[in-house]
Motif scaffolding. Structure first.
Motif, PDB file in Angstrom:
ATOM      1  N   ILE A 191     -34.283 -85.554 -11.269  1.00 15.52           N
ATOM      2  CA  ILE A 191     -34.983 -85.024 -10.673  1.00 15.52           C
ATOM      3  C   ILE A 191     -34.977 -84.043 -10.227  1.00 15.52           C
ATOM      4  N   SER A 192     -33.300 -84.110  -9.002  1.00 10.70           N
ATOM      5  CA  SER A 192     -32.589 -82.815  -8.509  1.00 10.70           C
ATOM      6  C   SER A 192     -32.046 -81.535  -9.431  1.00 10.70           C
ATOM      7  N   MET A 193     -32.520 -81.572 -11.102  1.00 11.75           N
ATOM      8  CA  MET A 193     -31.867 -80.917 -11.979  1.00 11.75           C
ATOM      9  C   MET A 193     -32.979 -80.024 -12.260  1.00 11.75           C
ATOM     10  N   VAL A 194     -34.327 -80.836 -12.508  1.00  7.90           N
ATOM     11  CA  VAL A 194     -35.831 -79.976 -12.625  1.00  7.90           C
ATOM     12  C   VAL A 194     -35.900 -79.572 -11.772  1.00  7.90           C
ATOM     13  N   THR A 195     -36.538 -80.459 -10.371  1.00 10.39           N
ATOM     14  CA  THR A 195     -37.001 -79.619  -9.666  1.00 10.39           C
ATOM     15  C   THR A 195     -35.451 -77.969  -9.007  1.00 10.39           C
ATOM     16  N   ALA A 196     -34.455 -78.382  -9.193  1.00 10.67           N
ATOM     17  CA  ALA A 196     -33.428 -76.865  -8.693  1.00 10.67           C
ATOM     18  C   ALA A 196     -33.572 -75.590  -9.554  1.00 10.67           C
ATOM     19  N   SER A 197     -34.268 -76.299 -10.626  1.00 11.89           N
ATOM     20  CA  SER A 197     -34.004 -75.516 -11.938  1.00 11.89           C
ATOM     21  C   SER A 197     -35.425 -74.504 -11.653  1.00 11.89           C
ATOM     22  N   LEU A 198     -36.714 -75.046 -10.949  1.00 13.92           N
ATOM     23  CA  LEU A 198     -37.691 -74.850 -10.876  1.00 13.92           C
ATOM     24  C   LEU A 198     -37.789 -73.673  -9.692  1.00 13.92           C
ATOM     25  N   VAL A 199     -37.033 -74.323  -8.330  1.00 17.47           N
ATOM     26  CA  VAL A 199     -37.115 -73.522  -7.031  1.00 17.47           C
ATOM     27  C   VAL A 199     -36.404 -72.530  -7.930  1.00 17.47           C
ATOM     28  N   TYR A 200     -35.114 -72.255  -8.992  1.00 16.84           N
ATOM     29  CA  TYR A 200     -33.925 -71.520  -8.463  1.00 16.84           C
ATOM     30  C   TYR A 200     -35.093 -69.980  -9.458  1.00 16.84           C
ATOM     31  N   VAL A 201     -35.320 -70.535 -10.646  1.00 18.94           N
ATOM     32  CA  VAL A 201     -36.607 -70.122 -10.895  1.00 18.94           C
ATOM     33  C   VAL A 201     -37.261 -68.967 -10.339  1.00 18.94           C
ATOM     34  N   SER A 202     -38.718 -70.027  -9.837  1.00 22.62           N
ATOM     35  CA  SER A 202     -39.526 -69.400  -8.395  1.00 22.62           C
ATOM     36  C   SER A 202     -38.709 -68.720  -7.554  1.00 22.62           C
ATOM     37  N   LEU A 203     -37.565 -68.980  -6.840  1.00 18.57           N
ATOM     38  CA  LEU A 203     -36.844 -68.631  -5.933  1.00 18.57           C
ATOM     39  C   LEU A 203     -36.613 -66.548  -6.611  1.00 18.57           C
ATOM     40  N   ARG A 204     -35.840 -67.060  -7.642  1.00 19.46           N
ATOM     41  CA  ARG A 204     -35.181 -65.713  -8.645  1.00 19.46           C
ATOM     42  C   ARG A 204     -35.858 -64.772  -8.857  1.00 19.46           C
ATOM     43  N   TRP A 205     -37.222 -64.705  -9.229  1.00 14.64           N
ATOM     44  CA  TRP A 205     -38.159 -64.398  -9.533  1.00 14.64           C
ATOM     45  C   TRP A 205     -39.326 -63.454  -8.561  1.00 14.64           C
ATOM     46  N   LEU A 206     -39.276 -64.816  -7.179  1.00 14.82           N
ATOM     47  CA  LEU A 206     -39.752 -64.194  -6.150  1.00 14.82           C
ATOM     48  C   LEU A 206     -38.794 -63.242  -4.866  1.00 14.82           C
ATOM     49  N   PHE A 207     -37.458 -63.548  -4.572  1.00 13.43           N
ATOM     50  CA  PHE A 207     -36.720 -62.636  -3.939  1.00 13.43           C
ATOM     51  C   PHE A 207     -35.030 -62.253  -4.866  1.00 13.43           C
ATOM     52  N   VAL A 208     -34.604 -63.033  -5.527  1.00  8.05           N
ATOM     53  CA  VAL A 208     -32.977 -62.542  -5.968  1.00  8.05           C
ATOM     54  C   VAL A 208     -33.191 -61.191  -7.123  1.00  8.05           C
ATOM     55  N   ARG A 209     -34.167 -61.037  -7.639  1.00  8.54           N
ATOM     56  CA  ARG A 209     -34.465 -60.180  -8.640  1.00  8.54           C
ATOM     57  C   ARG A 209     -35.118 -59.135  -7.798  1.00  8.54           C
ATOM     58  N   PRO A 210     -36.181 -59.026  -7.041  1.00  8.41           N
ATOM     59  CA  PRO A 210     -36.302 -57.627  -6.084  1.00  8.41           C
ATOM     60  C   PRO A 210     -35.377 -57.428  -5.571  1.00  8.41           C
ATOM     61  N   LEU A 211     -34.625 -58.660  -5.393  1.00 12.27           N
ATOM     62  CA  LEU A 211     -33.465 -57.421  -4.130  1.00 12.27           C
ATOM     63  C   LEU A 211     -32.681 -56.743  -4.651  1.00 12.27           C
ATOM     64  N   GLN A 212     -32.342 -57.375  -6.397  1.00 14.46           N
ATOM     65  CA  GLN A 212     -31.827 -56.961  -6.688  1.00 14.46           C
ATOM     66  C   GLN A 212     -31.581 -55.056  -6.911  1.00 14.46           C
ATOM     67  N   ARG A 213     -33.388 -55.488  -7.741  1.00 18.72           N
ATOM     68  CA  ARG A 213     -34.143 -54.486  -7.998  1.00 18.72           C
ATOM     69  C   ARG A 213     -33.294 -53.557  -6.627  1.00 18.72           C
ATOM     70  N   ARG A 220     -28.342 -46.472  -7.184  1.00 22.05           N
ATOM     71  CA  ARG A 220     -28.489 -45.129  -8.232  1.00 22.05           C
ATOM     72  C   ARG A 220     -28.852 -43.706  -7.316  1.00 22.05           C
ATOM     73  N   PHE A 221     -28.864 -44.616  -6.837  1.00 23.54           N
ATOM     74  CA  PHE A 221     -29.823 -42.856  -5.407  1.00 23.54           C
ATOM     75  C   PHE A 221     -28.301 -42.486  -4.884  1.00 23.54           C
ATOM     76  N   GLY A 222     -27.580 -43.290  -4.037  1.00 25.13           N
ATOM     77  CA  GLY A 222     -26.683 -42.810  -3.817  1.00 25.13           C
ATOM     78  C   GLY A 222     -25.472 -41.854  -4.608  1.00 25.13           C
ATOM     79  N   GLU A 223     -24.961 -41.738  -5.398  1.00 32.04           N
ATOM     80  CA  GLU A 223     -24.788 -41.358  -6.541  1.00 32.04           C
ATOM     81  C   GLU A 223     -25.742 -39.881  -6.588  1.00 32.04           C
ATOM     82  N   ALA A 224     -26.869 -39.842  -7.066  1.00 30.34           N
ATOM     83  CA  ALA A 224     -27.447 -38.210  -6.312  1.00 30.34           C
ATOM     84  C   ALA A 224     -28.645 -37.970  -5.703  1.00 30.34           C
ATOM     85  N   PRO A 225     -28.736 -38.195  -4.193  1.00 30.19           N
ATOM     86  CA  PRO A 225     -29.752 -38.298  -3.318  1.00 30.19           C
ATOM     87  C   PRO A 225     -30.594 -37.860  -3.903  1.00 30.19           C
ATOM     88  N   GLN A 226     -30.322 -36.177  -4.053  1.00 30.08           N
ATOM     89  CA  GLN A 226     -31.739 -35.336  -4.122  1.00 30.08           C
ATOM     90  C   GLN A 226     -32.244 -35.061  -5.530  1.00 30.08           C
TER      91      GLN A 226
END
Length: 519
Positions: A191-213, A220-226
């Motif tokens: 149950i822990s692995m299944v729940t953790a996998s679902l929570v991990y995939v959901s939170l990664r899609w909702l939060f982690v990937r947008p934060l990484q973006r 990338r912007f800091g290399e050439a702000p202009q």
């Protein structure tokens, strides 16, 4: 020689430190890994909280089943006075007990038992069992129940009154509880692995990937702000991440424009400095030529030459200020008591308003009005504002339009208020938010917007402020200039006596002032 021996060791140490830093940075767990581990831990903790009452309930059910089986056997054999040894053996094997007895109050009847029952180590009364006792006894069985003998008491069933009692080894109960615990543990892991996998995939899609973006875009912007192509494009999400993307895009756009403008200003400043260097030399030559005109017998030349020389002096001073701008800030005001009316007349003469046929000039400043200010800087303030007004008024071609420029002033205590009013088209609403910012406040094609920015800077250096007032016709600028604050310590020191003599003089003045009242 010692220095040469030490240097390689130092570089090796620095490299080793760098290697350690790289290993440390690489060994850090990312946000996704931390999220996965924490999810597994929290689910396992939840399962532990579920396991505690579950194992106690399993123990109670296991003992209740054994007591129920013994009660059924006791009900069947209750009518028989003699029970065969073979039947006793089968009954004890079915219940796993060493002895079975029926206790109906005044009488206690032994249903079945082995040849010699062992000594009882623990007593379990199911009639008085509560949750806390069940949990404590369950863990006691798991820890110490391998070699003990248990006596269990429960309510008799099948229409019989009293209690049914069994004596049994505790090892089978402990073995069953351990098996149940392992099944619960395996189920919890799944149950822990299944729940953790679902929570991990959901939170990664909702939060982690947008934060990484966001993080990748900021790097990338800091290399050439202009570079405008590196500004993040909002994904359109309607949550906090989407709001952060919009704010980041706005910030990057503003920063890019500011850096672009700063670069242009730096290039412009360098070009202006070069031009002013040569212009100053030309103005100096023009001054030499005009000095010869002062001795000319022509009365017009003799009358205009001093004014032209004065104007060129101001121009040379401006070029000197431009050339020194890159090395120091604007010079602090050299404040003096000056006649504001005369400064206004000088501005009118330079702008050609004194004898203008199209624009009416009105100097409403009292001839005795004195202000505490730097005369050159106040001249520049009035010059920039009046020049803008003249350019706006000259843009009207209709001879029926009233073209008037007026300057007036009034004093309230230690504060002088100057107003410059014109009957021009006024300041457009789109320009007003950036009215006193360089290169952003010009509403005229080809204008730079520097005039009002310079005027605002000089007025602030005097401790005053300049604002655009709401006017029915044209534009109205209000300039507020406070006098210099009085330094009491310097004033006392300049009296030529000590502070004690000053206090004595003040006391005598107070006595003269208060004497009649006391009498």
């Amino acid at each position: 020689m010692r220095l040469k021996a030490v240097m390689p060791e130092t570089s090796e140490n620095s490299r080793s430190v760098d290697d350690v830093g790289e290993v440390t940075s690489r060994s850090r767990l990312g946000l996704s890994a931390k999220l996965l581990i924490l999810t597994v831990i929290f689910v396992m903790l939840s399962e532990v909280l579920i396991f505690v009452p579950s194992i106690a309930n399993f123990r109670n059910n296991w003992l209740s089943d054994r007591l129920r089986t013994a009660a059924v056997a006791a009900a069947v054999l209750a009518e028989s006075d003699v029970i065969s040894p073979a039947l006793q053996t089968r009954l004890l094997a079915a219940t796993g007990a060493s002895a079975i007895a029926l206790n109906d109050g005044p009488a206690r009847r032994l249903i079945a038992m082995n040849a010699m029952p062992p000594m009882v180590d623990e007593l379990v009364d199911m009639n008085t069992m509560d949750a806390t006792t069940a949990i404590l006894q369950s863990f006691d069985t798991l820890l110490y129940g391998e070699h003990r003998t248990l006596r269990a008491i429960g309510k008799a069933e099948m229409g019989m009154s009293g209690n049914i009692e069994i004596v049994m080894p505790e090892a089978p109960l402990r073995a069953a509880m351990l098996g149940f615990s392992w099944r619960i543990l395996l189920l919890s892991l799944v149950i822990s692995m299944v729940t953790a996998s679902l929570v991990y995939v959901s939170l990664r899609w909702l939060f982690v990937r947008p934060l990484q973006r966001l993080s990748a875009n900021m790097a990338r912007f800091g290399e050439a702000p202009q570079d405008a192509s590196r500004i993040i494009e909002p994904s359109g999400r309607a949550d906090e991440i989407g709001d952060a993307e919009k704010r980041l895009a706005t910030m990057q756009t503003t920063l890019g424009q500011t850096l672009h403008q700063q670069r242009r200003l730096a290039d412009l400043g360098l070009a202006v400095s070069k031009i002013n260097h040569d212009l100053r030399n030309l103005l100096a030559s023009a001054q030499l030529f005009l000095e010869r005109l002062e001795t000319s017998p022509d009365p017009l030349a003799a009358r205009l030459a001093p004014k032209i020389v004065s104007t060129l002096d101001r121009a040379v001073g401006y070029t000197r200020a431009v050339l020194s701008y890159g090395r120091a800030q604007e010079a602090p005001p050299a404040r003096r008591l000056v006649h504001l009316s005369r400064i206004a007349d000088d501005v009118a003469q330079v702008l050609g308003l004194s004898d203008s046929d199209t624009i009416t000039w009105e100097n409403r400043v009292d001839a005795d009005m004195e202000i505490d200010a730097d005369p050159e800087q106040i001249f520049r303030v009035l010059m920039n504002i009046c020049r803008n007004a003249v350019q706006a008024l000259k843009g009207e071609d209709d001879p029926a339009v009233v073209k008037r420029l007026a300057v007036e002033a009034e004093r309230h205590g230690s504060v002088v208020t100057i107003r410059i009013n014109d009957t021009g088209p006024g300041v457009p609403a789109a320009v007003r938010p950036n009215l006193f910012q360089a290169f952003r406040a010009s509403a005229r094609p080809g204008g730079t917007g520097l005039g009002l920015a310079i005027a605002s800077e000089l007025v602030r250096a005097h401790g005053g402020e300049i604002v655009l007032e709401d006017a029915t016709v044209g534009a109205s600028f209000r300039i507020t200039l406070p006098d210099r604050p009085l330094d009491l310590a310097r004033a006392r020191a300049s009296q030529g006596g000590t502070s004690g003599s000053l206090r004595q003089n003040e006391g005598k003045s107070a006595e003269r002032a208060d004497g009649p009242a006391l009498n």
